[in-house]
Design an enzyme around this catalytic site. Sequence first.
Site, PDB file in Angstrom:
ATOM      1  N   SER A 147      -9.636   2.467   2.244  1.00  0.00           N
ATOM      2  CA  SER A 147      -8.540   3.099   1.815  1.00  0.00           C
ATOM      3  C   SER A 147      -7.608   2.211   1.024  1.00  0.00           C
ATOM      4  O   SER A 147      -7.009   2.622   0.193  1.00  0.00           O
ATOM      5  CB  SER A 147      -7.753   3.757   2.905  1.00  0.00           C
ATOM      6  N   SER A 199      -9.971  -0.331   6.952  1.00  0.00           N
ATOM      7  CA  SER A 199      -9.497  -0.189   5.641  1.00  0.00           C
ATOM      8  C   SER A 199      -8.997  -1.547   5.143  1.00  0.00           C
ATOM      9  O   SER A 199      -8.506  -1.467   3.814  1.00  0.00           O
ATOM     10  CB  SER A 199      -8.648   1.019   5.661  1.00  0.00           C
ATOM     11  N   LYS A 257       0.801  -1.083  -0.033  1.00  0.00           N
ATOM     12  CA  LYS A 257       0.128   0.014  -0.105  1.00  0.00           C
ATOM     13  C   LYS A 257       0.908   1.371   0.007  1.00  0.00           C
ATOM     14  O   LYS A 257       2.074   1.452   0.714  1.00  0.00           O
ATOM     15  CB  LYS A 257      -0.924  -0.143   1.124  1.00  0.00           C
TER      16      LYS A 257
END
Length: 464
Positions: A155, A179, A82
Site C-alpha cells: 500500500s 506495506s 503517506k
Amino acid sequence: MLSAELAFSSIAQLRDLYRERKVSPTEVAESLLERVSRVDPLLNSYATVLRDGLRQQAATAERELMRGGPLGALHGIPLSIKDNLATAGVRTAAGSRALAAWVPERDADCVSSLREHGALIAGKTNMFERAVGEAHDDYGHVRNPWKLDRATAGSSTGSVAAVAAGLCWGSLASDTGGSIRVPAAMCGVVGLKPTYDVISRRGLVETSPSLDHIGPIARGVEDTAVVFDALTAGECAGALEHGVNGMRIAVARAQPGELIDPQVRAAFESACAALDRQGASLREVDIPDFRIARAVLWAIASVEAADLHRERLRRSAADYHPVVRARLEAGARIPGHAYVRAQRVRLWLVRELDRTLAESAALLLPVSPITAYPLGARRVNVDGHEEDVGQAVTRYTPLASVTGRPAVALPCGLSSDGLPIAFQVLGHQRDEATVLRIARAYERVADWQPRHPVATLDAALAAG
C-alpha cells in the site's frame, strides 16, 4: 532541476551542504519542486505536492539556519508523508473517494515529531485505497522507477517510488502486513517496520488497529535510523557502525515446498554470506510455516478492516474499488470464532519466535519471493508456479507483523533484468538498534550497482 548527485544524496550529506553554506533550504525546495514536476508524471508517486507550503517551510528553515544555534536532526530535509497520516490543513484522502474532501485540523503525532526536528513536508504520497489492497481509479497506479511497466506492490506505493526516484529524502508510511517492506524491496530502498506501537498511531487512518505500524522509508540505513530516532527520541543512528563481529544471527531455513525465485534466493544467501565474512555467527533455524503467519494476518486484518468500514460500506459501497469492496465484504463474513482462533495462533507464533530466537540477536529472511511484477497483474509466476500476487508478495512479511517485532527491508542486489532484490532483518521487541546495525553492516560492504534508477528515469525523460 536537482542534479542526480544532490537528488540521491543522503540526509547527512545534505546537512553538511547546509552547514557549509553550499546550498540553502530554499534552493533545495525550489529544485525539488522542479524535479517533481518533471519526474513524477512518469510515476504518479505524489497525491498532493505542497508547493507553497514547502516554500514557506524552507524559508523558515533558512532563517533559522542563518541565525545559528541548535537545529533538529532533520532541519531543512524534505520528506513525504503517506496519505493515510493526517496533516493539518492538507487533504488526507488515504487513497479513498470517501475521504477525498477530508482536511484534518491537526497533524498525526508522527508528523508533528518530524516537524519538531526541522523536517520539511514536501507532500502526500499515493497509496492503495485505505491500505486494503488496490489503488482506486480516482488516484491511479504508481509506477516503479526501476522499470515503469512494473508495480511497486504494497500500500505504501507512492512513498517508496518518491524516495527511490530522488523526489524526497525519506518518507513516513504504514505497514500492516508488509506495506512498507514489500514496496521497499521492489524499489531498492530501505523500509523499517518498527515494534508495534513504538511510534504513536494517533492520526493514522486505520486499516487493522492491532496490526498497523508506522515507520520510515529512506534510501539508506543511516537515513532510516535518523528518521526513526526523530520519531522516537532514540539513539539507533549512533550505534550503526559497531558491526556484527561475534553476533549470533539466525537464518530462516528453507521450508518444504517454499516457492521463491532462484535469483532472489541466491541474493539472500549472498547477503547472509557477507555478514558471515564480517564475523557474525550465523545458524539456520526452523521457524513456523510462513503460511500460518499469513493466514493469521489475513484473518485478523480482514475482520478488523471490515468492522472499520461496516457503516460506510452499507451507505456507499459504490465508492470503493471493486477489489477493495470484495475484500471488506469477505472480511465481514468471517465468523467471530475464526477471529478468536487467529488471535490464539498469533500468541503461539509469538512464543515460538521467542523460543527460536532466544540465543540470537535477529533473524534473516527474504522480503518477497519475486522482484517487481507487471503493473496491474493479478497472478504471477514464482519459480514456474502460478500464484495470486497478493499471497506471493506477503510470503515472508506477516511473521514480523503478527508478532509485533521490528523488521527492516534493505536491498541486496539486482536481478538479471535490473530489478531490485531485498532481504529483511527481524529483531527482538524494541530492539530496532540491533536490526538497523545488522542492516548497516551488510550495506557497508554491498558492492552491487547501480544503487539508484537514474538510467531508467533519464531515458524516460529524454524520450518525452
